[in-house]
Design a protein around this motif. Structure first.
Motif, mmCIF file in Angstrom:
data_model
loop_
_atom_site.group_PDB
_atom_site.id
_atom_site.type_symbol
_atom_site.label_atom_id
_atom_site.label_comp_id
_atom_site.label_asym_id
_atom_site.label_seq_id
_atom_site.Cartn_x
_atom_site.Cartn_y
_atom_site.Cartn_z
ATOM 1 N N GLN A 178 39.095 -4.767 -2.448
ATOM 2 C CA GLN A 178 37.648 -4.619 -2.616
ATOM 3 C C GLN A 178 37.187 -5.661 -3.625
ATOM 4 N N PHE A 179 36.006 -6.267 -3.383
ATOM 5 C CA PHE A 179 35.546 -7.364 -4.230
ATOM 6 C C PHE A 179 34.026 -7.383 -4.249
ATOM 7 N N THR A 180 33.459 -7.359 -5.451
ATOM 8 C CA THR A 180 32.016 -7.476 -5.629
ATOM 9 C C THR A 180 31.763 -8.570 -6.654
ATOM 10 N N LEU A 181 30.811 -9.451 -6.375
ATOM 11 C CA LEU A 181 30.543 -10.599 -7.243
ATOM 12 C C LEU A 181 29.174 -10.452 -7.894
ATOM 13 N N TYR A 182 29.090 -10.863 -9.166
ATOM 14 C CA TYR A 182 27.841 -10.811 -9.921
ATOM 15 C C TYR A 182 27.619 -12.160 -10.609
ATOM 16 N N ILE A 183 26.381 -12.630 -10.601
ATOM 17 C CA ILE A 183 25.996 -13.819 -11.365
ATOM 18 C C ILE A 183 24.829 -13.426 -12.252
ATOM 19 N N ASN A 184 25.015 -13.597 -13.565
ATOM 20 C CA ASN A 184 24.005 -13.183 -14.544
ATOM 21 C C ASN A 184 23.605 -11.722 -14.345
ATOM 22 N N GLY A 185 24.586 -10.895 -14.039
ATOM 23 C CA GLY A 185 24.354 -9.468 -13.901
ATOM 24 C C GLY A 185 23.797 -9.027 -12.566
ATOM 25 N N GLN A 187 24.074 -8.602 -8.529
ATOM 26 C CA GLN A 187 25.083 -8.566 -7.472
ATOM 27 C C GLN A 187 24.742 -9.577 -6.385
ATOM 28 N N ILE A 188 25.743 -10.345 -5.964
ATOM 29 C CA ILE A 188 25.566 -11.368 -4.935
ATOM 30 C C ILE A 188 25.994 -10.800 -3.594
ATOM 31 N N GLU A 189 25.090 -10.844 -2.639
ATOM 32 C CA GLU A 189 25.406 -10.350 -1.303
ATOM 33 C C GLU A 189 26.202 -11.405 -0.543
ATOM 34 N N PRO A 190 27.225 -10.989 0.191
ATOM 35 C CA PRO A 190 27.991 -11.969 0.974
ATOM 36 C C PRO A 190 27.183 -12.482 2.150
ATOM 37 N N GLY A 202 26.135 -25.838 -11.171
ATOM 38 C CA GLY A 202 25.532 -25.699 -12.492
ATOM 39 C C GLY A 202 25.666 -24.320 -13.097
ATOM 40 N N THR A 203 26.240 -23.368 -12.347
ATOM 41 C CA THR A 203 26.432 -22.015 -12.874
ATOM 42 C C THR A 203 27.574 -22.015 -13.884
ATOM 43 N N ALA A 204 27.352 -21.416 -15.043
ATOM 44 C CA ALA A 204 28.408 -21.298 -16.051
ATOM 45 C C ALA A 204 29.402 -20.234 -15.611
ATOM 46 N N ALA A 205 30.692 -20.547 -15.723
ATOM 47 C CA ALA A 205 31.724 -19.599 -15.290
ATOM 48 C C ALA A 205 31.630 -18.280 -16.046
ATOM 49 N N ASP A 206 31.204 -18.321 -17.299
ATOM 50 C CA ASP A 206 31.100 -17.090 -18.085
ATOM 51 C C ASP A 206 30.025 -16.148 -17.550
ATOM 52 N N ASP A 207 29.152 -16.671 -16.680
ATOM 53 C CA ASP A 207 28.093 -15.838 -16.097
ATOM 54 C C ASP A 207 28.488 -15.255 -14.743
ATOM 55 N N VAL A 208 29.700 -15.576 -14.281
ATOM 56 C CA VAL A 208 30.158 -15.106 -12.969
ATOM 57 C C VAL A 208 31.228 -14.034 -13.181
ATOM 58 N N TRP A 209 30.897 -12.809 -12.800
ATOM 59 C CA TRP A 209 31.795 -11.672 -12.991
ATOM 60 C C TRP A 209 32.148 -11.066 -11.639
#
Length: 361
Positions: A178-185, A187-190, A202-209
Motif C-alpha cells: 500500500q502506498f500513499t504520496l503527499y506533497i506539502n501535506g 495527498q497526490i492522486e495517482p 523544483g519540489t524539495a524532497a523534504d516536502d514529499v512524504w
C-alpha cells in the motif's frame, strides 16, 4: 416526352436523400457543368449560385407545369421546395464527406508518423509517458513501512541532503503493498493507471512524504518532455565513450547499422566538469545541460557541480538525477555517425551514453 422530362426532374430532386445513397448521376453532371467539385460532392460558390439560378427554376417550371396548370401559386411553392430539397441533399452529402475527412485527419494526428504529434510524447493506454528509470541497474527502491505515520520519500538514486527534484518525475508503485504520496501535506492522486504519482520539478524532497503500513517497492522515472523524451526499445545499454583529442579525434559513435529514429542520452561522469555538443553527420543537435529547473541558465557551465558521481551506468544515472550535465537528443533515421565535442578543453575526455528507439504509439 413530357413524362420523360418529369421523370428526369424527379430523379434530379429527391425529397429525401439517404445518407448512404450515391448522388444521382444527373446532379453530379449538372454541378460539373456549372462549377468545380472542390470537395467530395458538389459544394462551391458556383454550385450554390446554380441552385438559385433562373435556368434551374425554369427547368423545374417546364417539367411540372402540367401538374399545376391552373395553380401558379402552388407551382411556385413546389419549385422552391424542390430547390430547397436539392440544397439540403447537397449539404447532407457535404456533411458526410467533411465528417469523414475530419475523422481521417484526427486519425492522422494520433498516428506515430504524423508530424503534428510531438516526437518526444507518446501516451500509451492510460499510463503516463516515461523517460529513463533512474535507479541503478533498474532495481526497485524498497520503502520502509511507516505504520500509520508518514516518512520522507527517499530521493531517486543515491540519497542527497536537501535534494530538489531536477525535472518532472513519476513515482511508480510496483505490484503489492500500500502506498500513499503527499506533497506539502496534500495527498497526490495517482494517474489513471493507479500506480503512477507525479512530482513536479523544483519540489524539495523534504516536502514529499509517503505512508505505507506494509512497505512498498517503487521506481522513479523522468516524465517525458523535449529534454526527457519518451523512450521505446533499448538499442545500446549504458556504454563508455571516449575521445582522443590529442590525436585530433572527438568522441564518435557509429550508428549506420540502425534503421530507426533513435534517442541518444549522454552524461558527464566521474568528476562532473564537462559540457558536450552533439552532432549527427555534422549537423548540430544541441548541448548537454544541467537540471531543467534552471530554465535558460541550464546551459551555463558555471552550474556544473563538480562531484565524483562514479562511472558506468550508475555514474550516468547519478549525474542525471543530481547536478551533472547530460542530455537526450533525437537522432534521425539514416544518420551514420554521432560526434561528441568538448570545445572547452584540449584533453581527452570520457562519457557515458545509451541509445534507445523513439517511443512508438
Amino acid at each position: 416526352m413530357k413524362g420523360s422530362l418529369i421523370f428526369g426532374a424527379i430523379a434530379l430532386f429527391p425529397a429525401v436523400i439517404s445518407a448512404k445513397a450515391s448522388p444521382p448521376a444527373a446532379i453530379v453532371e449538372y454541378c460539373r457543368q456549372k462549377g468545380p467539385l472542390p470537395t467530395g460532392f458538389c459544394k462551391s460558390p458556383t454550385c450554390a449560385q446554380t441552385l438559385r439560378s433562373a435556368e434551374l427554376e425554369s427547368l423545374l417550371r417546364r417539367a411540372f407545369l402540367e401538374c399545376f396548370a391552373h395553380d401558379e401559386i402552388h407551382l411556385d411553392s413546389f419549385v422552391k421546395y424542390q430547390i430547397n430539397s436539392l440544397e439540403t441533399g447537397i449539404n447532407l452529402f457535404e456533411k458526410i464527406y467533411q465528417d469523414k475527412k475530419e475523422s481521417l485527419l484526427l486519425q492522422g494526428r494520433q498516428s506515430p508518423s504524423s508530424p503534428s504529434r510531438e516526437w518526444w510524447n507518446c501516451p500509451q493506454n492510460n499510463s503516463p509517458c516515461k523517460w529513463l528509470a533512474l535507479e541503478n541497474n533498474n532495481a526497485p527502491k524498497k520503502l520502509t513501512p511507516t505504520g500509520r505515520e508518514g516518512m520522507i520519500l527517499p530521493n531517486p538514486n543515491q540519497p542527497i541532503p536537501n535534494y530538489v527534484y531536477p525535472f518532472d518525475m513519476w513515482v511508480t508503485k510496483l505490484a503489492g503493498g500500500q502506498f500513499t504520496l503527499y506533497i506539502n501535506g496534500k495527498q497526490i492522486e495517482p494517474e489513471d493507471s493507479g500506480l503512477d504519482f507525479f512530482i513536479p520539478a523544483g519540489t524539495a524532497a523534504d516536502d514529499v512524504w509517503y505512508k505505507s503500513e506494509t512497505g512498498a517497492m517503487i521506481h522513479f522515472y523522468g516524465s517525458c518532455s523535449t529534454y526527457t523524451p519518451c523512450l521505446g526499445r533499448k538499442v545500446v545499454p549504458w556504454t563508455r565513450g571516449v575521445s582522443h583529442k590529442r590525436l585530433g579525434q572527438d568522441g564518435e559513435i557509429y550508428i549506420g547499422q540502425y534503421d530507426d529514429d533513435l534517442v541518444l542520452t549522454i552524461a558527464d561522469t566521474e568528476t562532473t566538469s564537462e559540457q558536450y555538443t552533439v552532432f549527427a553527420d555534422g549537423v548540430k543537435l544541441g548541448s548537454t545541460h544541467g537540471r531543467l529547473t534552471l530554465g535558460d541558465e541550464k546551459y551555463k557551465r558555471s552550474n556544473i557541480r563538480m562531484i565524483d558521481v562514479g562511472s558506468g551506468a550508475a555514474g550516468a544515472l547519478r549525474s542525471i538525477a543530481n547536478d551533472g550535465f547530460w542530455g537526450s537528443f533525437k537522432i534521425p533515421r539514416g544518420a551514420k555517425k554521432i560526434t561528441i565535442v568538448d570545445d572547452s578543453s584540449d584533453f581527452d575526455f570520457a562519457f557515458e551514453y545509451r541509445l534507445d528507439t523513439t517511443c512508438s504509439c
